[in-house]
Design an enzyme around this catalytic site. Sequence first.
Site, PDB file in Angstrom:
ATOM      1  N   SER A  15      65.728  -6.606  34.951  1.00 44.18           N
ATOM      2  CA  SER A  15      64.709  -5.582  35.181  1.00 44.18           C
ATOM      3  C   SER A  15      65.352  -4.374  35.854  1.00 44.18           C
ATOM      4  O   SER A  15      66.119  -4.530  36.803  1.00 44.18           O
ATOM      5  CB  SER A  15      63.592  -6.121  36.074  1.00 44.18           C
ATOM      6  OG  SER A  15      62.754  -5.059  36.497  1.00 44.18           O
ATOM      7  N   GLY A  48      58.684  -1.051  23.769  1.00 46.57           N
ATOM      8  CA  GLY A  48      57.953  -0.649  22.574  1.00 46.57           C
ATOM      9  C   GLY A  48      58.867  -0.166  21.470  1.00 46.57           C
ATOM     10  O   GLY A  48      60.084  -0.411  21.471  1.00 46.57           O
TER      11      GLY A  48
END
Length: 339
Positions: free
Chosen positions: A175, A268
């Site tokens: 992350s 995305g």
Amino acid sequence: MFYKIAQKVMFQMDPERAHHLAIGSLKMTANSPLTCLYGQTIAPAPVSVMGLTFPNPVGLAAGMDKDGESIDAFHAMGFGHVEVGTVTPRPQPGNDLPRLFRLKPAKGIINRMGFNNKGVDNLVKNLIAKKTNIMVGVNIGKNKDTPVEQGKDDYLICMDKVYLHAAYIAVNISSPNTPGLRSLQYGDLLDELLSAIKTKQLELAEKHKKYVPIALKIAPDLTIEEIENIAQALIKNKFDGAIATNTTLTRDGVSGLANANESGGLSGKPLTELSTKVIKQLAICLKGQIPIIGVGGINSAEDALAKFDAGATMVQIYSGFIYQGPKLIKEIVNAYRLK
């Protein structure tokens, strides 16, 4: 039809508020007649990964249901597995608001959530309370205030607590929203972490007479040499799987769009090609010794097939699921059955 209506309403709302509303609504309607609004039957397409057999190769990526509150609802949608988390030993609020941004023209999302979650003990309660037998992976991380050098202790604490309740455990060191976390992907820090986790896994397997596979989730922002080094560390420490990839810090394909300059990880459609390239390179380096779960920018069945062709054995969706809805699960499974 229902999802399109719900999406239209939620896309008028603040993204994080919409997220909480969605998870809360799914939690309330799970295991009730209202699941007919979003539930669907998926044709079987069994796949074996990490010694486990999943009903189909499409999972929900970590980050959607951090605290495992709506697992049964996602089961009704037809997911082959759900990865909950990222969860940390202690509850933490995450980064300051706002921290979640839609890039609708690009079908992208930027987040800098920062591992906001209610803590591992709360997650375990939810895992015990779930009523379905869906495969659940648990994505684990370190608390923000834990020094990177002591980060392995947080991972071991989480492993100890979730071990009996997880189909597999995913180790998140990729992350971009926890300071210093990605440094665990390199050199001695990586090797020390993977070695400690493998040792703990074998101890827990002996203690509980149950072997729970461990996968490592990596970033897309890696050089070929860095991917090779990670692959070698995975093989050396006999990890069971790799998950590629997390979100990217790059902004390719979104420059000029509203919110594109917000800090955080981009997911995305803008991530599609980059994540597939990393999967392909990782597959070359792993030489078939360790399976790969492909994630990042899957917005269509074609995107998923590209991940399989690159070397993934199974895939996960998140941003594409938000933009396309549950129908994306069925489309991918149907395409997989035909390939």
